[in-house]
Scaffold this motif. Structure first.
Motif, PDB file in Angstrom:
ATOM      1  N   ILE A 188       6.757  -8.586  -8.548  1.00  0.00           N
ATOM      2  CA  ILE A 188       6.573  -8.694  -7.094  1.00  0.00           C
ATOM      3  C   ILE A 188       7.582  -7.828  -6.357  1.00  0.00           C
ATOM      4  O   ILE A 188       7.249  -7.175  -5.356  1.00  0.00           O
ATOM      5  N   LEU A 189       8.828  -7.765  -6.855  1.00  0.00           N
ATOM      6  CA  LEU A 189       9.825  -6.902  -6.217  1.00  0.00           C
ATOM      7  C   LEU A 189       9.400  -5.445  -6.290  1.00  0.00           C
ATOM      8  O   LEU A 189       9.487  -4.704  -5.295  1.00  0.00           O
ATOM      9  N   LEU A 190       8.902  -5.004  -7.442  1.00  0.00           N
ATOM     10  CA  LEU A 190       8.475  -3.615  -7.598  1.00  0.00           C
ATOM     11  C   LEU A 190       7.265  -3.324  -6.700  1.00  0.00           C
ATOM     12  O   LEU A 190       7.176  -2.245  -6.099  1.00  0.00           O
ATOM     13  N   GLU A 191       6.352  -4.277  -6.611  1.00  0.00           N
ATOM     14  CA  GLU A 191       5.202  -4.098  -5.720  1.00  0.00           C
ATOM     15  C   GLU A 191       5.650  -3.948  -4.269  1.00  0.00           C
ATOM     16  O   GLU A 191       5.132  -3.107  -3.529  1.00  0.00           O
ATOM     17  N   THR A 192       6.608  -4.780  -3.872  1.00  0.00           N
ATOM     18  CA  THR A 192       7.092  -4.745  -2.498  1.00  0.00           C
ATOM     19  C   THR A 192       7.812  -3.434  -2.209  1.00  0.00           C
ATOM     20  O   THR A 192       7.619  -2.832  -1.134  1.00  0.00           O
ATOM     21  N   LEU A 193       8.626  -2.959  -3.150  1.00  0.00           N
ATOM     22  CA  LEU A 193       9.303  -1.681  -2.978  1.00  0.00           C
ATOM     23  C   LEU A 193       8.276  -0.558  -2.828  1.00  0.00           C
ATOM     24  O   LEU A 193       8.420   0.323  -1.985  1.00  0.00           O
ATOM     25  N   SER A 194       7.235  -0.589  -3.670  1.00  0.00           N
ATOM     26  CA  SER A 194       6.210   0.445  -3.608  1.00  0.00           C
ATOM     27  C   SER A 194       5.470   0.420  -2.271  1.00  0.00           C
ATOM     28  O   SER A 194       5.179   1.469  -1.677  1.00  0.00           O
ATOM     29  N   GLU A 195       5.157  -0.785  -1.780  1.00  0.00           N
ATOM     30  CA  GLU A 195       4.459  -0.907  -0.499  1.00  0.00           C
ATOM     31  C   GLU A 195       5.312  -0.339   0.648  1.00  0.00           C
ATOM     32  O   GLU A 195       4.799   0.389   1.519  1.00  0.00           O
ATOM     33  N   VAL A 196       6.601  -0.676   0.656  1.00  0.00           N
ATOM     34  CA  VAL A 196       7.489  -0.189   1.721  1.00  0.00           C
ATOM     35  C   VAL A 196       7.650   1.322   1.613  1.00  0.00           C
ATOM     36  O   VAL A 196       7.599   2.039   2.616  1.00  0.00           O
ATOM     37  N   ALA A 197       7.832   1.828   0.377  1.00  0.00           N
ATOM     38  CA  ALA A 197       8.020   3.267   0.196  1.00  0.00           C
ATOM     39  C   ALA A 197       6.780   4.032   0.633  1.00  0.00           C
ATOM     40  O   ALA A 197       6.880   5.141   1.208  1.00  0.00           O
ATOM     41  N   GLY A 198       5.594   3.453   0.390  1.00  0.00           N
ATOM     42  CA  GLY A 198       4.376   4.149   0.747  1.00  0.00           C
ATOM     43  C   GLY A 198       4.140   4.199   2.242  1.00  0.00           C
ATOM     44  O   GLY A 198       3.421   5.048   2.728  1.00  0.00           O
TER      45      GLY A 198
END
Length: 296
Positions: free
Chosen positions: A286-296
């Motif tokens: 979930i942390l990696l998903e959230t980082l990816s969403e913010v970065a995108g």
């Protein structure tokens, strides 16, 4: 050392009042239960039962050990439940390390999004410029957001994935002739003086050096500031131009102009590294998903 399983056999005998009843409850034979009690008595160095009519009763030492066995059983049950929660990623701590400019516009919203989804998982956050991967290798951190140069590192026990290619932006002093253009060809900056952070060494330097080489120019670097904010200040004072990653432009100095670049557009390659031991946790995912969403 006392054996936990034998302590539980002792507790069963004390609670049921007889060896045969305990054997039925545990699915053992009476002789197996008696054998376990005999070994436990030798480990304890004290008699644990004494005869009482046709049956037996626990001695003071036996009663004490039965009570301790009860407490141990409770601790083990709680531990197993906590481990199940941690395996499911619903509790525990994730130690996250990141570089300075990621702490401006990438990490804060990602942390907020993560906490909304995993409120019982604590994030131990730490910002540093160097040694991020070393923290993971040494077991001092679980997740690291870092910049990759020409080569993606391959480390045993560490899983590395690409997060985002962050573009550099050209920062000009107000009134500079190139303020009228957007985007600006990198090659058109050959005659400029440069205020450029991280140009001589490190992964950011490698990306910039490759971009300048592709544009066919050798920048005249007159000053290497230690932060994007300092670079903007020197540019605002008219001491040169600078390339600053997008994350480093929050906030933008009021006396500079920011333009995009092309031919080529330099980028800073941001990756995330995770220790294999925590990579399968749902909280990590979930942390990696959230980082990816913010970065995108």
């Amino acid at each position: 050392m006392l054996d936990v399983r034998r302590l539980q056999v002792l507790r069963a005998v004390v609670n049921s009042g007889s060896v045969s009843a305990a054997a039925d409850n545990l699915g053992y034979t009476p002789s197996a239960v008696s054998q376990q009690l005999g070994v436990l008595e030798r480990e304890a160095g004290l008699p644990l039962f004494e005869k009482a009519g046709r049956g037996i009763r626990p001695t003071e030492a036996g009663t004490m050990l039965a009570e301790r066995a009860r407490k141990l059983s409770e601790i083990l049950t709680e531990t197993e439940a906590e481990l199940a929660e941690r395996r499911a990623g619903r509790t525990g701590v994730l130690r996250v390390r990141f570089f300075q400019s990621a702490g401006i516009a990438l990490i804060p919203p990602a942390v907020a999004g993560f906490r909304a989804r995993c409120p019982d998982v604590r994030l131990d956050l730490g910002m540093r410029e160097d040694g991020l991967l070393e923290q993971l290798v040494e077991g001092a951190a679980d997740v690291a957001v870092f910049v990759v140069g020409r080569e993606v590192p391959a480390l045993s026990g560490i899983r590395v994935t690409h997060l985002i290619d962050e573009p550099y932006r050209l920062v000009l002093p107000e009134g500079h002739p190139l303020c009228a253009q957007d985007p600006v060809d990198l090659g058109s900056l050959a005659g400029e003086s440069w205020v450029q952070e991280s140009f001589t060494q490190g992964p950011c330097a490698e990306s910039l050096q490759d971009a300048f080489a592709a544009a066919g120019i050798t920048p005249n670097v007159t000053l290497e500031p230690d932060s994007p904010q300092a670079a903007q200040g020197f540019v605002a004072a008219g001491l040169g131009v600078s390339l600053i990653p997008r994350l480093g432009l929050d906030p933008v100095h009021p006396n500079v102009a920011v333009r995009s670049l092309r031919k080529p557009e330099p980028v800073r390659r941001i990756h995330v590294a995770v220790r294999e031991s925590v990579a399968r946790l749902s909280s990590t995912r979930i942390l990696l998903e959230t980082l990816s969403e913010v970065a995108g």
